[in-house]
Motif scaffolding. Sequence first.
Motif, PDB file in Angstrom:
ATOM      1  N   ILE B  98     102.302  23.895  55.662  1.00 15.55           N
ATOM      2  CA  ILE B  98     101.949  22.579  56.178  1.00 15.55           C
ATOM      3  C   ILE B  98     100.751  22.696  57.106  1.00 15.55           C
ATOM      4  O   ILE B  98     100.747  23.531  58.014  1.00 15.55           O
ATOM      5  N   CYS B  99      99.739  21.877  56.855  1.00 11.72           N
ATOM      6  CA  CYS B  99      98.542  21.913  57.697  1.00 11.72           C
ATOM      7  C   CYS B  99      98.779  21.097  58.965  1.00 11.72           C
ATOM      8  O   CYS B  99      99.118  19.916  58.901  1.00 11.72           O
ATOM      9  N   ILE B 100      98.591  21.739  60.118  1.00 13.36           N
ATOM     10  CA  ILE B 100      98.862  21.051  61.385  1.00 13.36           C
ATOM     11  C   ILE B 100      97.725  20.116  61.776  1.00 13.36           C
ATOM     12  O   ILE B 100      97.853  19.362  62.733  1.00 13.36           O
ATOM     13  N   LYS B 101      96.624  20.139  61.002  1.00 16.89           N
ATOM     14  CA  LYS B 101      95.526  19.213  61.294  1.00 16.89           C
ATOM     15  C   LYS B 101      95.652  17.949  60.453  1.00 16.89           C
ATOM     16  O   LYS B 101      95.669  16.849  60.971  1.00 16.89           O
ATOM     17  N   CYS B 102      95.746  18.123  59.129  1.00 24.67           N
ATOM     18  CA  CYS B 102      95.706  16.955  58.250  1.00 24.67           C
ATOM     19  C   CYS B 102      97.075  16.606  57.680  1.00 24.67           C
ATOM     20  O   CYS B 102      97.225  15.588  57.015  1.00 24.67           O
ATOM     21  N   GLY B 103      98.069  17.448  57.907  1.00 27.05           N
ATOM     22  CA  GLY B 103      99.404  17.127  57.430  1.00 27.05           C
ATOM     23  C   GLY B 103      99.654  17.436  55.966  1.00 27.05           C
ATOM     24  O   GLY B 103     100.706  17.083  55.434  1.00 27.05           O
ATOM     25  N   ILE B 138      96.441  26.076  59.304  1.00 27.24           N
ATOM     26  CA  ILE B 138      95.281  25.215  59.113  1.00 27.24           C
ATOM     27  C   ILE B 138      94.730  25.455  57.722  1.00 27.24           C
ATOM     28  O   ILE B 138      94.445  26.592  57.341  1.00 27.24           O
ATOM     29  N   CYS B 139      94.605  24.384  56.971  1.00 29.27           N
ATOM     30  CA  CYS B 139      94.195  24.510  55.574  1.00 29.27           C
ATOM     31  C   CYS B 139      92.684  24.741  55.466  1.00 29.27           C
ATOM     32  O   CYS B 139      91.947  24.582  56.430  1.00 29.27           O
ATOM     33  N   LYS B 140      92.274  25.117  54.280  1.00 29.47           N
ATOM     34  CA  LYS B 140      90.880  25.464  54.059  1.00 29.47           C
ATOM     35  C   LYS B 140      89.939  24.315  54.451  1.00 29.47           C
ATOM     36  O   LYS B 140      88.944  24.520  55.122  1.00 29.47           O
ATOM     37  N   GLU B 141      90.304  23.116  54.051  1.00 21.33           N
ATOM     38  CA  GLU B 141      89.439  21.972  54.330  1.00 21.33           C
ATOM     39  C   GLU B 141      89.322  21.703  55.832  1.00 21.33           C
ATOM     40  O   GLU B 141      88.283  21.286  56.321  1.00 21.33           O
ATOM     41  N   CYS B 142      90.399  21.914  56.539  1.00 22.96           N
ATOM     42  CA  CYS B 142      90.403  21.588  57.970  1.00 22.96           C
ATOM     43  C   CYS B 142      89.778  22.688  58.820  1.00 22.96           C
ATOM     44  O   CYS B 142      89.505  22.485  59.997  1.00 22.96           O
ATOM     45  N   ARG B 143      89.575  23.828  58.222  1.00 25.53           N
ATOM     46  CA  ARG B 143      89.094  24.953  59.008  1.00 25.53           C
ATOM     47  C   ARG B 143      87.697  24.690  59.557  1.00 25.53           C
ATOM     48  O   ARG B 143      87.380  25.061  60.669  1.00 25.53           O
TER      49      ARG B 143
HETATM   50 ZN    ZN Z   1      94.412  20.346  56.612  1.00 24.86          ZN
END
Ligand code: ZN
Lengths: 145, 145
Positions: B98-103, B138-143
């Motif tokens: 689960i990405c803690i930035k974008c969910g 943190i997912c790739k896009e949010c990094r």
């Molecule tokens: Zn994300």
Amino acid sequence: MPFEDERQIFENYIRSKNLKQSKQRMQILEIFLKTEKHLTAEELYRLVKRRFPSIGYATIYRTLKLLCDCGICSELRLDDGTIRYEHLYGHEHHDHLICIKCGKFVEVVDPEIEKLQEKLAKKEGFILKRHRLQMYGICKECRNK
Amino acid sequence: MPFEDERQIFENYIRSKNLKQSKQRMQILEIFLKTEKHLTAEELYRLVKRRFPSIGYATIYRTLKLLCDCGICSELRLDDGTIRYEHLYGHEHHDHLICIKCGKFVEVVDPEIEKLQEKLAKKEGFILKRHRLQMYGICKECRNK
DNA sequence: TTGAAATTGAAAATCATATTCATAATATAA
DNA sequence: TTATATTATGAATATGATTTTCAATTTCAA
Ligand SMILES: [Zn+2]
Ligand SMILES: [Mn+2]
Ligand SMILES: [Mn+2]
Ligand SMILES: [Zn+2]
């Protein structure tokens, strides 16, 4: 004097945030530290109340939050929605085996699992920040009952 | 007709419990099934409401419970206390990144981890019934944001 | 010692979820 | 069909855990 470290951490944290020390905070810290269990807020409230009957529920919640913020305590969210608090300072990361009959908590850690989680996250392009692994089952004692 | 299986399961379950079919239950099932996401009760309520404005909040909760009971849906408790619902029928067991930035939710499964969990449980004398592994990061896009 | 700022316990407010209740819909048997 | 017993519904209310408010009290730095 046991738990000197924890007391120091708490006091430093309080000072660093321009908060103030209080009798109640120290009483709650005391009871929390000497109870090596996974406690709910209510269980902690009862324990503290028994020894310091004038304590208020709100102060328990407020202090638990401080203890979590300064790294002495950490929150554990269970499958049934209850929240329990455990010692964090001086305890290695671990996962939990929980008996669904008697509620027993067993702390476990498998370096291999930890490593595989990192690998899995990396494969999906994630930078792993934390994880939670809870395993629910029936313990040896409860099996024959 | 998609989701014929799920409809059958739901109808059979309702009959088996001497409950009654209703327009609302079918509407909620419909919207739930066509939304392949990890939804909160509120999100589902909004989606259903948009198409069937007379729906009540209580009916969402009541129906979600039925859907969980009959194995179409399963509850997911997150670290921040929110509860989300996901499709269960026809979906293999999986854990979550689960990405803690974008969910964002990524469904993962590592047979090696599953095996090691069993081993760990057995070593402690537990019979494993279920487990929950959630990895937050943190997912790739949010990094790069 | 003083006084601004933080803390307290009790009570009230929140928030998500569950329950109540009067009305409406459903299913089974005549 | 129709009757009738049972269940489901939406709105309002209740619940339970946690938070916030507030007036009184305590802390602590000057
Ligand atoms: Zn994300
Ligand atoms: Mn633990
Ligand atoms: Mn999923
Ligand atoms: Zn047990």
